[in-house]
Design a protein around this motif. Sequence first.
Motif, mmCIF file in Angstrom:
data_model
loop_
_atom_site.group_PDB
_atom_site.id
_atom_site.type_symbol
_atom_site.label_atom_id
_atom_site.label_comp_id
_atom_site.label_asym_id
_atom_site.label_seq_id
_atom_site.Cartn_x
_atom_site.Cartn_y
_atom_site.Cartn_z
ATOM 1 N N GLU A 166 59.454 41.768 36.066
ATOM 2 C CA GLU A 166 59.379 39.534 35.432
ATOM 3 C C GLU A 166 57.806 40.402 33.941
ATOM 4 N N PRO A 167 58.125 41.029 32.932
ATOM 5 C CA PRO A 167 56.732 41.614 32.067
ATOM 6 C C PRO A 167 56.513 40.495 31.708
ATOM 7 N N ASP A 168 56.592 39.071 31.701
ATOM 8 C CA ASP A 168 55.940 38.283 31.414
ATOM 9 C C ASP A 168 55.142 37.693 32.287
ATOM 10 N N MET A 169 55.789 37.721 32.883
ATOM 11 C CA MET A 169 54.638 37.149 34.681
ATOM 12 C C MET A 169 53.596 37.901 34.659
ATOM 13 N N TYR A 170 53.789 39.343 34.496
ATOM 14 C CA TYR A 170 52.931 40.355 35.142
ATOM 15 C C TYR A 170 51.478 40.162 33.881
ATOM 16 N N GLY A 171 52.108 40.110 32.355
ATOM 17 C CA GLY A 171 51.059 39.876 31.025
ATOM 18 C C GLY A 171 49.918 38.746 31.729
ATOM 19 N N ARG A 172 51.187 37.417 32.214
ATOM 20 C CA ARG A 172 50.014 36.299 32.252
ATOM 21 C C ARG A 172 49.249 36.332 33.702
ATOM 22 N N LEU A 173 49.416 37.477 34.716
ATOM 23 C CA LEU A 173 48.817 37.501 36.166
ATOM 24 C C LEU A 173 47.686 38.732 35.577
ATOM 25 N N ALA A 174 47.620 39.599 34.815
ATOM 26 C CA ALA A 174 47.281 40.641 34.351
ATOM 27 C C ALA A 174 45.348 39.740 33.796
ATOM 28 N N ALA A 175 45.831 39.145 32.505
ATOM 29 C CA ALA A 175 44.967 38.222 32.016
ATOM 30 C C ALA A 175 44.405 37.678 32.395
ATOM 31 N N ILE A 176 44.643 36.745 33.925
ATOM 32 C CA ILE A 176 43.693 36.240 34.852
ATOM 33 C C ILE A 176 42.678 37.073 35.411
ATOM 34 N N ALA A 177 43.203 38.300 35.766
ATOM 35 C CA ALA A 177 42.817 39.254 36.523
ATOM 36 C C ALA A 177 41.737 39.930 36.020
ATOM 37 N N ASP A 178 42.019 40.290 34.323
ATOM 38 C CA ASP A 178 40.596 41.352 33.367
ATOM 39 C C ASP A 178 39.543 39.730 33.129
ATOM 40 N N ALA A 179 39.888 38.126 33.500
ATOM 41 C CA ALA A 179 39.026 37.341 33.241
ATOM 42 C C ALA A 179 38.174 36.824 34.207
ATOM 43 N N LEU A 180 38.340 38.110 35.848
ATOM 44 C CA LEU A 180 37.590 37.335 36.890
ATOM 45 C C LEU A 180 36.193 37.881 36.730
ATOM 46 N N GLY A 181 35.516 36.970 37.843
ATOM 47 C CA GLY A 181 33.822 37.187 36.671
ATOM 48 C C GLY A 181 33.316 36.484 35.605
ATOM 49 N N SER A 182 34.382 36.119 34.923
ATOM 50 C CA SER A 182 33.778 35.927 33.317
ATOM 51 C C SER A 182 33.921 34.661 33.613
ATOM 52 N N ASP A 183 32.851 33.642 32.397
ATOM 53 C CA ASP A 183 32.612 32.224 32.033
ATOM 54 C C ASP A 183 33.988 31.666 32.113
ATOM 55 N N GLU A 184 35.058 32.247 31.839
ATOM 56 C CA GLU A 184 36.325 32.371 31.006
ATOM 57 C C GLU A 184 37.331 32.216 31.668
ATOM 58 N N TYR A 185 37.068 32.610 33.570
ATOM 59 C CA TYR A 185 37.804 32.699 34.514
ATOM 60 C C TYR A 185 38.996 31.581 34.368
ATOM 61 N N PRO A 186 38.213 30.055 35.257
ATOM 62 C CA PRO A 186 38.142 28.751 35.212
ATOM 63 C C PRO A 186 39.957 28.156 34.742
ATOM 64 N N ALA A 187 39.120 29.149 32.746
ATOM 65 C CA ALA A 187 40.432 28.403 31.897
ATOM 66 C C ALA A 187 41.127 29.157 31.858
ATOM 67 N N VAL A 188 41.263 30.568 31.926
ATOM 68 C CA VAL A 188 41.713 31.135 31.828
ATOM 69 C C VAL A 188 43.225 31.207 33.372
ATOM 70 N N LEU A 189 42.536 30.742 34.010
ATOM 71 C CA LEU A 189 43.508 30.919 35.201
ATOM 72 C C LEU A 189 44.715 29.673 35.189
ATOM 73 N N GLU A 190 43.676 28.347 34.760
ATOM 74 C CA GLU A 190 44.540 27.473 34.434
ATOM 75 C C GLU A 190 45.853 27.263 33.360
ATOM 76 N N ARG A 191 45.555 28.068 32.530
ATOM 77 C CA ARG A 191 46.169 27.996 31.226
ATOM 78 C C ARG A 191 46.921 29.488 31.901
ATOM 79 N N GLU A 192 47.203 30.057 31.396
ATOM 80 C CA GLU A 192 47.768 31.218 32.089
ATOM 81 C C GLU A 192 49.041 31.230 33.257
ATOM 82 N N PHE A 193 48.235 31.347 34.791
ATOM 83 C CA PHE A 193 49.082 31.024 35.450
ATOM 84 C C PHE A 193 50.119 29.345 35.036
ATOM 85 N N ALA A 194 49.632 28.080 34.258
ATOM 86 C CA ALA A 194 50.639 27.157 34.617
ATOM 87 C C ALA A 194 51.805 27.227 33.550
ATOM 88 N N ALA A 195 51.766 28.998 32.687
ATOM 89 C CA ALA A 195 52.549 28.507 31.472
ATOM 90 C C ALA A 195 53.811 29.940 31.985
#
Length: 307
Positions: A166-195
Amino acid sequence: TNRVLVEPIAEQLPELPPEAIIGEPCKRDTAPCIGLASALVARRDPQAVTVVMPADHVIHPAERFQQAIAFAVELVEQQPERIVTFGIKPSYPAETFGYIERGEPIPRFAGGGGRDAPSAFAVLKFREKPSAEVAQQYLDAGSYYWNSGIFVWRPATIMAALKRFEPDMYGRLAAIADALGSDEYPAVLEREFAAIQGKSIDYAVMERYDPVVVVEATFAWDDVGSWQSLPRMRGADADGNTVVGRHVGLRTCGSIVRTDDRHLVVTLGVQDLIVVHTPDATLVANRHDEESIRQVVAWLNEHGWNE
């Protein structure tokens, strides 16, 4: 978990730090849920071994379950790319559970739990929820287990599997994990998980992955996903009835009644019913047709009856 449950879960598990409870922006089935948790754990400890357990199961005794988990961890440590799941020996031809077909036994290994360790087998195939006829065939064969939905693996293993299948799913999950600890994390989680396109972990990975090992459960297990589980947990009276709450039954047998101490339910001359009273709805169903409740839920959603 669902975002609306974050606060109640935090109240029940005060020993967990707030960042250990993840509120999903939307429902996307089990593969994205498990994948996100695995991605976040892998960031903290690439060598970790994790256990995935559905919350709505009854398991006892705890000590035997813990021993089985420890044995599964040893199986993973023996072969890091291995995925371990647990199979429940079926006691009746259930149509509401998925099944696991077992293959050859896994040889004992040094430090592998001793003589009392559970039995482990290679998985031949995962089977979807069967018809009554097929479920009986599974029971008669003796080589099928109920699929408990409990898994033990390294997060790196499941993430590699998602990247492959599931490469598309993996890419979006990796993007969320990469944002962990940053100010952008909530927005990235919202956007990438919903997609993400929602899929079950069985369909996304388990039915396509090798090697998978099934450990025969030595603990008692029940999926509290149906009213049929109530008699298994609470028992039944001489007429085969299981009752929770205030009930009077005359010439009533084989039925399940759930109410409260303030609302009386009376049944006369009936058998094999499910009667569930709540403050805002009452269910009366044939005990052998409980799966049709899914159709009722779909109808309610289609017509906007959400209260």
